[in-house]
Scaffold this active site. Structure first.
Site, short mmCIF file in Angstrom:
data_model
loop_
_atom_site.label_atom_id
_atom_site.label_comp_id
_atom_site.label_asym_id
_atom_site.label_seq_id
_atom_site.Cartn_x
_atom_site.Cartn_y
_atom_site.Cartn_z
N ASP A 1 -3.41 -7.69 -7.51
CA ASP A 1 -4.80 -8.08 -7.84
C ASP A 1 -5.00 -7.82 -9.32
O ASP A 1 -5.71 -6.88 -9.72
CB ASP A 1 -5.77 -7.26 -6.98
CG ASP A 1 -5.55 -7.50 -5.50
OD1 ASP A 1 -6.16 -8.41 -4.94
OD2 ASP A 1 -4.73 -6.76 -4.89
N HIS B 1 0.84 -1.21 0.00
CA HIS B 1 0.00 0.00 0.00
C HIS B 1 0.87 1.26 0.00
O HIS B 1 0.58 2.23 -0.70
CB HIS B 1 -0.91 0.04 1.24
CG HIS B 1 -1.89 -1.10 1.34
ND1 HIS B 1 -1.81 -2.06 2.31
CD2 HIS B 1 -2.98 -1.41 0.60
CE1 HIS B 1 -2.81 -2.92 2.18
NE2 HIS B 1 -3.53 -2.55 1.14
P1 AMP Z 1 -6.44 -4.06 -0.48
O1 AMP Z 1 -6.30 -3.22 0.74
O2 AMP Z 1 -5.94 -5.46 -0.32
O3 AMP Z 1 -7.82 -3.98 -1.09
O4 AMP Z 1 -5.47 -3.43 -1.57
C1 AMP Z 1 -5.53 -2.07 -1.92
C2 AMP Z 1 -4.65 -1.84 -3.12
O5 AMP Z 1 -3.31 -2.21 -2.79
C3 AMP Z 1 -5.05 -2.71 -4.33
O6 AMP Z 1 -4.91 -1.93 -5.51
C4 AMP Z 1 -4.05 -3.83 -4.28
O7 AMP Z 1 -3.80 -4.41 -5.54
C5 AMP Z 1 -2.82 -3.09 -3.77
N1 AMP Z 1 -1.90 -4.07 -3.17
C6 AMP Z 1 -2.16 -4.98 -2.19
N2 AMP Z 1 -1.07 -5.72 -1.94
C7 AMP Z 1 -0.10 -5.29 -2.79
C8 AMP Z 1 1.25 -5.66 -3.03
N3 AMP Z 1 1.83 -6.64 -2.36
N4 AMP Z 1 1.95 -4.98 -3.97
C9 AMP Z 1 1.36 -3.99 -4.67
N5 AMP Z 1 0.09 -3.57 -4.50
C10 AMP Z 1 -0.63 -4.21 -3.57
#
Ligand code: AMP
Length: 284
Positions: A150, A37
């Site tokens: 994702d 994030h």
């Molecule tokens: P989430 O909080 O899991 O819904 O993720 C929020 C955003 O962070 C989404 O666009 C995810 O694809 C991105 N994200 C989550 N984990 C990662 C990671 N390891 N590397 C890059 N982006 C990430």
């Protein structure tokens, strides 16, 4: 950094910036922030006058038997991390503000979701697209940042943005990994010590798949079988899917550049996903 809970208040705040022609970067998250994030937030902060990070565990993207209730919620720590990464606003809407009077209007991208997570998590992307469309209308960003972690979500959001003419640039960001290769995820904190060790098999098998493909292997089925063999050695692991797809998220027979090796497994009770886009630099 300002923390805002109400849609009306956020709009009033942002209108001052929009009036002055300031650019707005937006990073939607479900919280439990980690370095993945942070990378999105830092990038937004470098490329825009003001960065809005939303933290909202979106109930309409979770299935009945999924982990909505146990999803990690760490708001105080998240606000610190967001601030250190360059966020100007953390928007934490209340559920009753986002879904005032219930919700009967949804955004559904018809293509791109009949495979992978779309197939395994019925209604998931309808929930994701609906909430992201709502956020786009509330925040009115110039750029929005999404992780390649994702990859199906990113592809679907890009399509929704094009189809519905949102005047927003979608910025894809590389997967951020732990030093040993595990893709960062809010759900990693649910892993026990032994499950954490087992979870390394995802990036290990992605790496082996890339080695095979670099060595000339073009058969998708052979690479998939090799990955499944590797997974079968791990007792705590249950496969959700192991697929190789093209940019339209369709299974393919013969591998070429731009195709995606996509993995989803349960390690114990925790569902983890990972992927690699063939031809992109390897980071595990
Ligand atoms: P989430 O909080 O899991 O819904 O993720 C929020 C955003 O962070 C989404 O666009 C995810 O694809 C991105 N994200 C989550 N984990 C990662 C990671 N390891 N590397 C890059 N982006 C990430």
């Amino acid at each position: 950094m300002t923390i805002i809970h109400r849609i009306k208040e956020l709009r009033e705040f942002l209108n001052l910036y929009i009036r002055d022609d300031k650019s707005i970067g937006f990073v939607p998250t479900m919280g439990a922030l980690h370095s993945g994030h942070c990378d999105l937030i830092q990038r937004s902060s470098a490329e825009n006058d003001i960065t809005v990070v939303s933290i909202f565990v979106n109930p309409i993207q979770f299935g009945k038997n999924e982990d909505f209730d146990t999803y990690p919620r760490t708001l105080a720590e998240d606000c610190k991390i967001a601030s250190q990464s360059g966020a100007n606003i953390v928007f934490v809407p209340a559920e009753n503000d986002m879904f005032k009077g219930g919700i009967v209007s949804y955004v559904d991208v018809e293509n791109l979701q009949s495979n992978l997570c779309g197939l395994k998590r019925a209604g998931h992307f309808r929930g994701v697209c609906t909430i992201v469309a709502k956020f786009f209308n509330i925040v009115k960003p110039n750029k929005a940042y999404f992780g390649k972690k994702d990859i199906q979500q990113l592809t679907i959001i890009q399509r929704m943005t094009d189809d519905l003419n949102f005047d927003i640039q979608i910025i894809p960001c590389d997967i951020v990994r732990e030093q040993d290769g595990l893709a960062m995820s809010s759900r990693n904190r649910h892993l026990s010590e032994s499950e954490r060790a087992d979870s390394l098999v995802l990036s290990t098998m992605l790496k082996r798949a890339v080695e095979q493909i670099d060595g000339g292997q073009k058969s998708s089925q052979k690479v998939i079988n090799m990955i499944k063999d590797g997974f079968s050695a791990i007792e705590s692991l249950k496969i959700d899917y192991v697929s190789i797809v093209n940019k339209e998220m369709e299974d393919i027979d013969t591998i070429s550049n731009g195709d995606i090796i996509a993995l989803a497994v349960f390690i114990g009770k925790t569902r983890l996903i990972d992927n690699h886009i063939i031809g992109e630099s390897v980071c595990f």
